[in-house]
Design a protein around this motif. Structure first.
Motif, PDB file in Angstrom:
ATOM      1  N   GLY A 193       0.828  -1.243  -0.263  1.00 53.84           N
ATOM      2  CA  GLY A 193       0.045  -0.096  -0.014  1.00 53.84           C
ATOM      3  C   GLY A 193       0.831   1.237  -0.018  1.00 53.84           C
ATOM      4  N   LEU A 194       0.553   2.234   0.481  1.00 48.56           N
ATOM      5  CA  LEU A 194       1.017   3.612   0.660  1.00 48.56           C
ATOM      6  C   LEU A 194       2.397   3.535   1.475  1.00 48.56           C
ATOM      7  CD1 LEU A 194       0.355   6.214  -0.818  1.00 48.56           C
ATOM      8  CD2 LEU A 194      -0.379   7.034   1.215  1.00 48.56           C
ATOM      9  N   HIS A 195       3.268   4.157   1.033  1.00 49.30           N
ATOM     10  CA  HIS A 195       4.673   4.138   1.509  1.00 49.30           C
ATOM     11  C   HIS A 195       5.497   5.355   1.497  1.00 49.30           C
ATOM     12  CE1 HIS A 195       8.133   2.309   3.363  1.00 49.30           C
ATOM     13  NE2 HIS A 195       9.042   2.393   2.397  1.00 49.30           N
ATOM     14  N   ALA A 196       6.079   5.781   2.486  1.00 50.07           N
ATOM     15  CA  ALA A 196       7.001   7.180   2.317  1.00 50.07           C
ATOM     16  C   ALA A 196       8.223   6.544   1.890  1.00 50.07           C
ATOM     17  CB  ALA A 196       7.026   8.013   3.608  1.00 50.07           C
ATOM     18  N   GLU A 197       8.480   7.283   0.817  1.00 52.85           N
ATOM     19  CA  GLU A 197       9.965   6.983   0.000  1.00 52.85           C
ATOM     20  C   GLU A 197      11.006   8.014  -0.344  1.00 52.85           C
ATOM     21  OE1 GLU A 197       8.502   2.927  -2.393  1.00 52.85           O
ATOM     22  OE2 GLU A 197       8.638   5.001  -3.186  1.00 52.85           O
ATOM     23  N   ARG A 198      12.159   7.951  -0.253  1.00 56.65           N
ATOM     24  CA  ARG A 198      13.070   9.029  -0.862  1.00 56.65           C
ATOM     25  C   ARG A 198      13.411   8.835  -2.164  1.00 56.65           C
ATOM     26  NH1 ARG A 198      17.815  11.154   2.802  1.00 56.65           N
ATOM     27  NH2 ARG A 198      18.617  11.107   0.587  1.00 56.65           N
ATOM     28  N   TRP A 199      13.427   9.593  -3.070  1.00 52.75           N
ATOM     29  CA  TRP A 199      13.721   9.611  -4.244  1.00 52.75           C
ATOM     30  C   TRP A 199      14.844  10.692  -4.679  1.00 52.75           C
ATOM     31  CZ3 TRP A 199      12.040   6.202  -8.318  1.00 52.75           C
ATOM     32  CH2 TRP A 199      11.090   5.134  -7.586  1.00 52.75           C
ATOM     33  N   ARG A 200      15.699  10.339  -5.727  1.00 49.89           N
ATOM     34  CA  ARG A 200      16.470  11.373  -6.272  1.00 49.89           C
ATOM     35  C   ARG A 200      16.345  11.689  -7.740  1.00 49.89           C
ATOM     36  NH1 ARG A 200      22.979  11.453  -7.254  1.00 49.89           N
ATOM     37  NH2 ARG A 200      23.164  13.563  -7.158  1.00 49.89           N
ATOM     38  N   HIS A 201      16.519  13.018  -8.156  1.00 49.62           N
ATOM     39  CA  HIS A 201      16.233  13.398  -9.439  1.00 49.62           C
ATOM     40  C   HIS A 201      17.312  13.335 -10.150  1.00 49.62           C
ATOM     41  CE1 HIS A 201      14.131  16.204 -12.582  1.00 49.62           C
ATOM     42  NE2 HIS A 201      14.569  15.171 -13.338  1.00 49.62           N
ATOM     43  N   VAL A 202      18.016  12.392 -10.366  1.00 49.87           N
ATOM     44  CA  VAL A 202      19.512  11.996 -11.016  1.00 49.87           C
ATOM     45  C   VAL A 202      19.651  12.951 -12.152  1.00 49.87           C
ATOM     46  CG1 VAL A 202      21.310  10.293 -11.793  1.00 49.87           C
ATOM     47  CG2 VAL A 202      19.629   9.669  -9.700  1.00 49.87           C
ATOM     48  N   HIS A 203      18.805  12.561 -13.185  1.00 50.87           N
ATOM     49  CA  HIS A 203      18.879  13.465 -14.552  1.00 50.87           C
ATOM     50  C   HIS A 203      18.361  14.798 -14.693  1.00 50.87           C
ATOM     51  CE1 HIS A 203      21.344   9.740 -15.792  1.00 50.87           C
ATOM     52  NE2 HIS A 203      20.362   9.089 -15.583  1.00 50.87           N
ATOM     53  N   GLY A 204      18.229  15.335 -13.526  1.00 49.31           N
ATOM     54  CA  GLY A 204      17.447  16.593 -13.462  1.00 49.31           C
ATOM     55  C   GLY A 204      18.154  17.598 -12.632  1.00 49.31           C
ATOM     56  N   CYS A 205      17.433  17.994 -11.552  1.00 46.24           N
ATOM     57  CA  CYS A 205      18.037  18.844 -10.602  1.00 46.24           C
ATOM     58  C   CYS A 205      19.147  18.326  -9.691  1.00 46.24           C
ATOM     59  CB  CYS A 205      17.039  19.679  -9.747  1.00 46.24           C
ATOM     60  SG  CYS A 205      16.129  18.392  -8.601  1.00 46.24           S
ATOM     61  N   GLY A 206      19.179  16.970  -9.682  1.00 42.47           N
ATOM     62  CA  GLY A 206      20.113  16.147  -8.710  1.00 42.47           C
ATOM     63  C   GLY A 206      19.764  16.255  -7.185  1.00 42.47           C
ATOM     64  N   ARG A 207      18.369  16.722  -6.992  1.00 38.00           N
ATOM     65  CA  ARG A 207      18.090  16.765  -5.445  1.00 38.00           C
ATOM     66  C   ARG A 207      17.345  15.653  -5.151  1.00 38.00           C
ATOM     67  NH1 ARG A 207      16.016  22.919  -5.049  1.00 38.00           N
ATOM     68  NH2 ARG A 207      16.452  22.513  -2.830  1.00 38.00           N
ATOM     69  N   PHE A 208      17.301  15.430  -3.834  1.00 42.85           N
ATOM     70  CA  PHE A 208      16.585  14.175  -3.191  1.00 42.85           C
ATOM     71  C   PHE A 208      15.312  14.892  -2.871  1.00 42.85           C
ATOM     72  CE2 PHE A 208      20.503  12.194  -2.223  1.00 42.85           C
ATOM     73  CZ  PHE A 208      20.287  10.766  -2.417  1.00 42.85           C
ATOM     74  N   PHE A 209      14.207  13.939  -2.940  1.00 40.96           N
ATOM     75  CA  PHE A 209      12.839  14.722  -2.094  1.00 40.96           C
ATOM     76  C   PHE A 209      12.092  13.424  -1.601  1.00 40.96           C
ATOM     77  CE2 PHE A 209      12.304  13.220  -6.661  1.00 40.96           C
ATOM     78  CZ  PHE A 209      11.318  12.836  -6.957  1.00 40.96           C
ATOM     79  N   ASN A 210      10.999  13.666  -1.038  1.00 37.03           N
ATOM     80  CA  ASN A 210      10.110  12.509  -0.627  1.00 37.03           C
ATOM     81  C   ASN A 210       8.798  12.065  -1.432  1.00 37.03           C
ATOM     82  OD1 ASN A 210      11.831  11.998   1.724  1.00 37.03           O
ATOM     83  ND2 ASN A 210      10.738  13.586   2.872  1.00 37.03           N
TER      84      ASN A 210
END
Length: 100
Positions: A51-68
């Motif tokens: 079901g729903l889960h809070a995760e960290r992602w990184r925009h590697v081929h864009g701004c390079g920043r992490f977000f949730n």
């Protein structure tokens, strides 16, 4: 193709992103005081809800920043994305609940 909404850059194709693990995991204040078992639990034991889960992602081929992101693990539906360091959006289901 799955589209993920980067909170900094806007919607982009999934190929630009990399999964970064579970979100909102607090690092121990003084890791040197932990036993080997407690340190191992911090490093390797994570929730894996259906079901729903809070995760960290990184925009590697864009701004390079992490977000949730709040992602439903059964459907890959992204219920919300938000900047790292901000609280989980109000009104969203708890981890393990369905997002639809």
């Amino acid at each position: 193709m799955l589209i993920i909404a980067c909170p900094y850059c806007g919607p982009r194709p999934e190929l630009e992103f990399r999964y970064g693990g579970e979100a909102h995991v607090a690092r121990p204040v003084d890791p040197s005081t932990l036993s080997d078992e407690d340190w191992g639990a911090f490093l390797y034991q994570r929730a894996n809800p259906r079901g729903l889960h809070a995760e960290r992602w990184r925009h590697v081929h864009g701004c390079g920043r992490f977000f949730n992101a709040l992602r439903d693990t059964t459907t890959d539906f992204f219920a919300a994305t938000y900047e790292t360091g901000t609280p989980r959006p109000a009104g969203t289901p708890a981890d393990g609940e369905t997002s639809r």
